[in-house]
Design a protein around this motif. Structure first.
Motif, PDB file in Angstrom:
ATOM      1  N   PRO A 111      27.742 -28.424 -22.640  1.00  0.00           N
ATOM      2  CA  PRO A 111      27.071 -29.955 -23.576  1.00  0.00           C
ATOM      3  C   PRO A 111      26.019 -29.428 -23.859  1.00  0.00           C
ATOM      4  CG  PRO A 111      28.213 -30.677 -21.189  1.00  0.00           C
ATOM      5  CD  PRO A 111      27.932 -29.486 -20.969  1.00  0.00           C
ATOM      6  N   ASP A 112      25.105 -28.619 -23.631  1.00  0.00           N
ATOM      7  CA  ASP A 112      23.553 -28.678 -24.534  1.00  0.00           C
ATOM      8  C   ASP A 112      24.356 -27.728 -25.088  1.00  0.00           C
ATOM      9  OD1 ASP A 112      24.456 -27.256 -22.374  1.00  0.00           O
ATOM     10  OD2 ASP A 112      22.394 -25.592 -23.114  1.00  0.00           O
ATOM     11  N   VAL A 113      25.082 -27.319 -25.569  1.00  0.00           N
ATOM     12  CA  VAL A 113      25.185 -25.713 -26.580  1.00  0.00           C
ATOM     13  C   VAL A 113      25.735 -26.393 -28.258  1.00  0.00           C
ATOM     14  CG1 VAL A 113      27.449 -23.968 -27.779  1.00  0.00           C
ATOM     15  CG2 VAL A 113      26.195 -24.050 -24.939  1.00  0.00           C
ATOM     16  N   LEU A 114      24.589 -26.100 -28.811  1.00  0.00           N
ATOM     17  CA  LEU A 114      24.561 -27.046 -30.844  1.00  0.00           C
ATOM     18  C   LEU A 114      25.916 -26.095 -30.965  1.00  0.00           C
ATOM     19  CD1 LEU A 114      21.060 -28.893 -30.439  1.00  0.00           C
ATOM     20  CD2 LEU A 114      23.411 -29.507 -29.632  1.00  0.00           C
ATOM     21  N   VAL A 115      25.784 -25.048 -31.018  1.00  0.00           N
ATOM     22  CA  VAL A 115      25.878 -24.204 -31.988  1.00  0.00           C
ATOM     23  C   VAL A 115      26.114 -22.730 -31.399  1.00  0.00           C
ATOM     24  CG1 VAL A 115      23.645 -22.840 -32.965  1.00  0.00           C
ATOM     25  CG2 VAL A 115      25.390 -22.960 -34.514  1.00  0.00           C
ATOM     26  N   GLU A 116      27.696 -22.121 -32.014  1.00  0.00           N
ATOM     27  CA  GLU A 116      28.106 -20.901 -31.878  1.00  0.00           C
ATOM     28  C   GLU A 116      28.394 -20.751 -33.062  1.00  0.00           C
ATOM     29  OE1 GLU A 116      32.756 -19.383 -29.715  1.00  0.00           O
ATOM     30  OE2 GLU A 116      31.343 -20.999 -28.693  1.00  0.00           O
ATOM     31  N   VAL A 117      28.257 -18.694 -33.214  1.00  0.00           N
ATOM     32  CA  VAL A 117      27.960 -17.930 -34.145  1.00  0.00           C
ATOM     33  C   VAL A 117      29.224 -17.001 -33.464  1.00  0.00           C
ATOM     34  CG1 VAL A 117      27.574 -16.222 -35.368  1.00  0.00           C
ATOM     35  CG2 VAL A 117      25.777 -18.459 -34.810  1.00  0.00           C
ATOM     36  N   GLU A 118      30.551 -16.415 -34.196  1.00  0.00           N
ATOM     37  CA  GLU A 118      31.745 -15.066 -34.142  1.00  0.00           C
ATOM     38  C   GLU A 118      30.944 -14.540 -35.344  1.00  0.00           C
ATOM     39  OE1 GLU A 118      34.734 -17.403 -32.356  1.00  0.00           O
ATOM     40  OE2 GLU A 118      35.104 -16.857 -34.518  1.00  0.00           O
ATOM     41  N   ALA A 119      31.084 -13.390 -35.553  1.00  0.00           N
ATOM     42  CA  ALA A 119      30.343 -12.042 -36.599  1.00  0.00           C
ATOM     43  C   ALA A 119      31.664 -11.321 -36.854  1.00  0.00           C
ATOM     44  CB  ALA A 119      29.406 -11.379 -36.383  1.00  0.00           C
ATOM     45  N   TYR A 120      32.129 -10.153 -38.075  1.00  0.00           N
ATOM     46  CA  TYR A 120      33.405  -9.109 -37.897  1.00  0.00           C
ATOM     47  C   TYR A 120      31.986  -8.446 -38.680  1.00  0.00           C
ATOM     48  CZ  TYR A 120      37.537  -7.148 -39.512  1.00  0.00           C
ATOM     49  OH  TYR A 120      39.158  -6.350 -40.035  1.00  0.00           O
ATOM     50  N   ALA A 121      32.951  -6.839 -38.333  1.00  0.00           N
ATOM     51  CA  ALA A 121      31.846  -5.235 -38.854  1.00  0.00           C
ATOM     52  C   ALA A 121      32.856  -5.028 -39.037  1.00  0.00           C
ATOM     53  CB  ALA A 121      30.806  -5.842 -38.039  1.00  0.00           C
TER      54      ALA A 121
END
Length: 136
Positions: A123-133
């Motif tokens: 519940p406290d997680v506001l954002v998530e980031v995925e990356a492809y390189a």
């Protein structure tokens, strides 16, 4: 390896990212969704979208570095933001801009998507980031 970022004529502009990336190389690196947690799993920047985004991008940079890559090798970013509304845009941009120089994130950004979601990991997680390189 080379990553060429471009926005062909006739595509929507201006945006703070390129619409297309063309990469050559044989090593594909996928960094799983990174959130604002420290190395012990403790939450960072509770309730602060800008602070959480900055930390999630730092974690993304660590993941890339572990595979021998940097943000210069990224061909696609994906951001998931809880409860997205347009009034969150300024905090989102502030979080991103706060680490651009620190992490060597190219400007304009590689192709990206920002996706509003109801709920993430906890519940406290506001954002998530995925990356492809891509690397040679």
């Amino acid at each position: 390896m080379s990553v060429d970022l471009l926005t062909p004529e006739g595509m929507f502009q201006p945006v703070p990212y390129h619409h297309v990336s063309v990469a050559t190389g044989s090593r594909h690196i996928h960094v799983a969704g990174q959130i604002a947690r420290d190395e012990l799993g403790r939450g960072v920047a509770p309730g602060d979208l800008a602070g959480q985004l900055a930390h999630a991008l730092r974690n993304t940079a660590r993941g890339l570095a572990g595979a021998g890559a940097t943000f210069a090798d990224v061909v696609r970013l994906r951001f998931f933001v809880t409860g997205w509304t347009p009034d969150k845009y300024d905090a989102f941009v502030t979080g991103l801009e706060s680490v651009i120089d620190e992490l060597g994130i190219p400007q304009p950004l590689p192709p990206l998507s920002a996706i509003g979601v109801d709920y993430l990991f906890e519940p406290d997680v506001l954002v998530e980031v995925e990356a492809y390189a891509v690397l040679d």
